[in-house]
Scaffold this motif. Structure first.
Motif, mmCIF file in Angstrom:
data_model
loop_
_atom_site.group_PDB
_atom_site.id
_atom_site.type_symbol
_atom_site.label_atom_id
_atom_site.label_comp_id
_atom_site.label_asym_id
_atom_site.label_seq_id
_atom_site.Cartn_x
_atom_site.Cartn_y
_atom_site.Cartn_z
ATOM 1 N N GLU A 371 0.830 -1.209 0.000
ATOM 2 C CA GLU A 371 0.000 0.000 0.000
ATOM 3 C C GLU A 371 0.865 1.260 0.000
ATOM 4 N N TRP A 374 2.652 1.448 -3.748
ATOM 5 C CA TRP A 374 1.811 1.510 -4.953
ATOM 6 C C TRP A 374 1.626 2.942 -5.463
ATOM 7 N N ASN A 406 -7.444 -2.417 -4.487
ATOM 8 C CA ASN A 406 -6.900 -1.467 -5.456
ATOM 9 C C ASN A 406 -7.386 -1.831 -6.857
#
Length: 450
Positions: A371, A374, A406
């Motif tokens: 996370e 990204w 995502n």
């Protein structure tokens, strides 16, 4: 705790008595049981003793489940830790006479001598002697009594066996058997210096037999010291497992390797994958991160040997605000922290160091890293997530959860879990298989335009 014996100094050319090697090996076993890595323990062993202690320690770690079960048959109540480690060391080395590194009676005599020579075990030397003499008399019956114990049978913790059964119902037995075998020595040929065939010919001229694996690799039929490898000091070749060599090729496939791509190698130490990326794409602007300053020094050392340059930073990949310059990366390699359950052949102590809750805790860290990194990836850029674990909680489950969170992430064809002994799929090129390799997980993610 004095984990490794440091008594009289062994002079160069002088062979150490076997009892000293057994003392040091038992010290490593005791330290491992207390949560210390075998690698760290071996670094503390005097240089003259280290090769012998490493060989014995690896064998003991691979048989520690059986040895502990046998000790429980011989003495339901464990002796003090130092004595227990020495007794289990002896049982691990001599329970299977066919694999014993020395004659059984020699091992027993030298273990008892090791107990007598060390303050922590002197009082238990008689007890150790009695247990081992009984074992020699009743070996067949004692071994038979432990055969139904899965920890003794597979020499892994019970939870580890059960997790492999759940994650890989068709392959769990082969995974456990392979973990008991020494890992092969695999080389990565630096294509800036040689083709694989040319380097293979150099090895053959020296009497070293090797077979091609992957796109850049050669697997030796027998391991040799790296200083014997032609051109090693000049960066012509590196030691890297065939499964680990997949990462750079997989991340760079389809990209023009002559362009100055911005590439992030997160969690980069010791720098093997960083070096491979630069061998394939010498114009790339590579940032190599590791949270540990000392491990960053290893990245520098590896790159210096290869004659390659990258920006190396000691920083936490999970906190980009402390190191990121705000410019997006074209490609990111995330070799995330994991249980290392795929490399137990190379690190046989790992199975005894890990706990059942480790995978879940590490999966949280892996998710946090994904996370955090990204948003740093450019549109149409690729992120390669990998771990050297065979547990699905650290591989496929982590990636599937990330994809659900995502919607701009797409999973490209990837090997997934590379299982030792099984034919891999999803490699960049399928025509040259990996030979013997470690357990790994790979998922190639692309950031789609939204």
């Amino acid at each position: 705790m004095k984990s490794i014996a440091h008594t009289q100094t062994i002079q160069p050319g002088q062979s150490a008595p076997l009892w000293r090697l057994l003392q040091a090996t038992a010290g490593a076993v005791q330290a491992t049981r207390q949560g210390q890595s075998l690698t760290a323990q071996l670094e503390r062993v005097p240089q003259a003793l280290r090769p012998g202690v490493q060989a014995l320690s690896f064998q003991v770690m691979r048989q520690l489940g059986r040895a502990t079960a046998l000790r429980e048959q011989l003495a339901a109540k464990a002796p003090p830790p130092a004595a227990d480690a020495l007794l289990c060391t002896a049982l691990a080395l001599c329970w299977n006479e066919a694999d014993a590194p020395y004659p059984i009676h020699t091992l027993v005599n030298q273990v008892v001598e090791a107990a007598r020579q060390q303050r922590q075990t002197q009082a238990q030397s008689g007890f150790i002697n009695a247990c081992l003499r009984r074992f020699m008399r009743e070996r067949e019956a004692l071994v038979l009594a432990t055969d139904q114990n899965p920890v003794a049978q597979w020499n892994h913790p019970r939870w580890w066996v059960e997790r492999l059964q759940a994650d890989h119902p068709d392959h769990w037995q082969s995974l456990l058997r392979m973990a008991q075998q020494p890992a092969p020595m695999t080389l990565r040929v630096n294509r800036q210096h040689h083709t694989v065939a040319a380097y293979q010919a150099q090895l053959q001229a020296m009497g070293l037999i090797a077979k091609p694996v992957g796109q850049d690799g050669l697997q030796l039929s027998q391991a040799v010291p790296v200083h014997q490898l032609p051109g090693f000091a000049q960066g012509h070749v590196s030691v890297q497992d065939a499964a680990a060599q997949v990462s750079a090729r997989l991340l760079m496939q389809g990209l023009d390797t002559q362009k100055p791509w911005r590439i992030l190698d997160a969690c980069a130490a010791p720098g093997g994958k960083t070096g491979h990326l630069l061998e394939l794409c010498p114009q790339a602007q590579v940032l190599a991160l590791d949270v540990d300053v000392q491990r960053c020094e290893r990245i520098h050392q590896n790159l210096d040997r290869l004659g390659l340059k990258a920006q190396v930073k000691a920083a936490d990949a999970g906190q980009p605000g402390t190191w990121w310059d705000g410019q997006a990366f074209d490609a990111i390699l995330l070799d995330a922290p994991c249980t290392a359950s795929g490399i137990v052949r190379r690190h046989p102590d790992v199975r005894w160091l890990r706990r059942p809750t480790d995978s879940a805790q590490l999966a949280k860290i892996q998710a946090q890293l994904l996370e955090a990194l990204w948003p740093l990836l450019a549109e149409d850029g690729k992120l390669l997530y990998c771990t050297c674990s065979v547990f699905k909680a650290e591989g496929d489950e982590t990636v599937q959860a990330f994809l659900r969170r995502n919607t701009d992430a797409a999973l490209h064809p990837s090997p997934g879990h590379l299982i030792p002994g099984q034919t891999p799929k999803g490699l960049p090129v399928e025509d040259n298989q990996l030979g013997e390799h470690d357990g790994f997980y790979y998922a190639l993610l692309e950031k789609r335009r939204v």
